[in-house]
Enzyme design. Sequence first.
Site, PDB file in Angstrom:
ATOM      1  N   ARG A  36      12.041  54.420  53.119  1.00 12.27           N
ATOM      2  CA  ARG A  36      12.355  54.607  54.072  1.00 12.27           C
ATOM      3  C   ARG A  36      12.436  54.217  55.341  1.00 12.27           C
ATOM      4  O   ARG A  36      13.440  53.309  56.361  1.00 12.27           O
ATOM      5  CB  ARG A  36      13.034  55.715  53.505  1.00 12.27           C
ATOM      6  CG  ARG A  36      14.541  56.529  52.614  1.00 12.27           C
ATOM      7  CD  ARG A  36      15.086  57.222  53.167  1.00 12.27           C
ATOM      8  NE  ARG A  36      16.520  57.792  52.250  1.00 12.27           N
ATOM      9  CZ  ARG A  36      16.797  58.223  51.824  1.00 12.27           C
ATOM     10  NH1 ARG A  36      16.119  59.722  51.829  1.00 12.27           N
ATOM     11  NH2 ARG A  36      18.490  58.681  51.456  1.00 12.27           N
ATOM     12  N   LYS A 193      30.209  63.546  35.490  1.00 13.43           N
ATOM     13  CA  LYS A 193      31.309  64.688  35.560  1.00 13.43           C
ATOM     14  C   LYS A 193      32.795  63.556  36.475  1.00 13.43           C
ATOM     15  O   LYS A 193      32.482  63.043  37.603  1.00 13.43           O
ATOM     16  CB  LYS A 193      31.263  66.100  36.598  1.00 13.43           C
ATOM     17  CG  LYS A 193      30.246  65.882  34.701  1.00 13.43           C
ATOM     18  CD  LYS A 193      30.296  68.351  35.576  1.00 13.43           C
ATOM     19  CE  LYS A 193      28.476  68.928  34.408  1.00 13.43           C
ATOM     20  NZ  LYS A 193      28.502  69.388  35.537  1.00 13.43           N
ATOM     21  N   GLY A 353      23.465  58.712  44.083  1.00 14.57           N
ATOM     22  CA  GLY A 353      23.781  59.312  43.066  1.00 14.57           C
ATOM     23  C   GLY A 353      22.365  58.611  42.266  1.00 14.57           C
ATOM     24  O   GLY A 353      21.338  57.924  42.620  1.00 14.57           O
ATOM     25  N   GLY A 376      25.353  60.557  50.569  1.00 20.23           N
ATOM     26  CA  GLY A 376      26.490  61.693  50.404  1.00 20.23           C
ATOM     27  C   GLY A 376      27.204  61.023  51.305  1.00 20.23           C
ATOM     28  O   GLY A 376      28.329  60.553  50.868  1.00 20.23           O
TER      29      GLY A 376
END
Length: 395
Positions: A36, A193, A353, A376
């Site tokens: 990063r 999911k 993710g 996100g």
Amino acid sequence: MGWNTLDDIDLKNKRVLTRVDINVPVEDGQVTDATRIERIAPTIADIRAKGGSPVLLAHFGRPKGQYVPEMSLKPLVPALEDAFGCSVVFVERPSRDFIDAQASDAVIMVENTRFSSMEEANDPQMAQFLATLGDVFCNDAFSAAHRAHASTTGVAHLLPNCAGRLMQAELQALEAALSAPKRPVGAVVGGAKVSTKLDLLENLVKKIDVLVIGGGMANTFLAAQGADLGASLQEADLHSTARDIMAAAADAGCTVILPVDGRVAREFAAHAAHEVVTLNADTSLEADQMVLDAGDASAAQIAQTFGTLKTLIWNGPLGAFEIPPFDTATVAAARAAADLTNSGDLVTVAGGGDTVAALNQAGVAESFTYISTAGGAFLEWMEGKELPGVAALMQ
Ligand code: AMP
């Protein structure tokens, strides 16, 4: 584009308040992965090359408005200096006087913005105070752009503003993938999911031509059509939602591709005994059997589908990729996408993710057109939501 870049604003002799994301993993005071930090280095170099002095703002961890010594940004200074190739001045309690006393090309790092509760509250007083620390605001933290905080949106409204190089690259890649993609455009949506990806699926089926559903999510869709998938991961309460998504896709002219076969085992473990079985609405597995990966025919069909596309968005693995051989379909499909990208036939944009880890495992990270490290914010963009940090940069 609607937003400025570093090339659109005069930075000479300006203090450039620069919001960055340097949430790097740290063990025993040492940065264990500086990715990063390395990714913001071009922005820092460009600001200095244009005669400006970067004043860096960043959050670190979740101190929740309290001073938490372990979440100080001070220990990151050596890693910042390594990546930027120059010294970095750290300041715990900044003031304009302090900043003006530094060299005109100094790189200044301000202590964790989240040590004040006013940051996450997007308190106008904090935004006004931050605005006194710079002449220009540069946002290079796409991964924090889905949050409306004082250092991401509040201050952006108070100063001439622009996107840093990393933000610019993210926005250009995401616009190329979803706002004005070369068609046909497809997406792989995998992972555990359906429930965590409902907004994503609902937005994508309206905008893309082909949707490949994989992972545990695909089990829910197959079960919704009547398959009995034994002990497979699936969400029984979402069967009607899955059918609604299929119907919405059909209405919008989006082709949905579900696995036609699966790698099935009786235990969730690496190298568990497994077999490949055909999957469709009539499939009936034994009670202890689990679909842990898409099968070879599915992987071949997915690769063949990629060959018909010009743009591919990828979020989530096609199986339980952490435990071999249930990474087989993810790796095969990722390599097919990488080959098409390398030959110039496909634009590939991935993120969110576990996607980065899965693509790294497949060894294709270098080949994809763009891999977003913003979890996100990447998903919210793909869900069609406005990101406050980006909206604040719009002219
Ligand atoms: P997500 O965070 O929703 O993208 O889901 C990623 C996780 O889903 C990974 O940890 C995978 O191991 C898991 N996963 C994907 N497919 C399956 C599957 N068929 N059965 C169990 N877990 C799965």
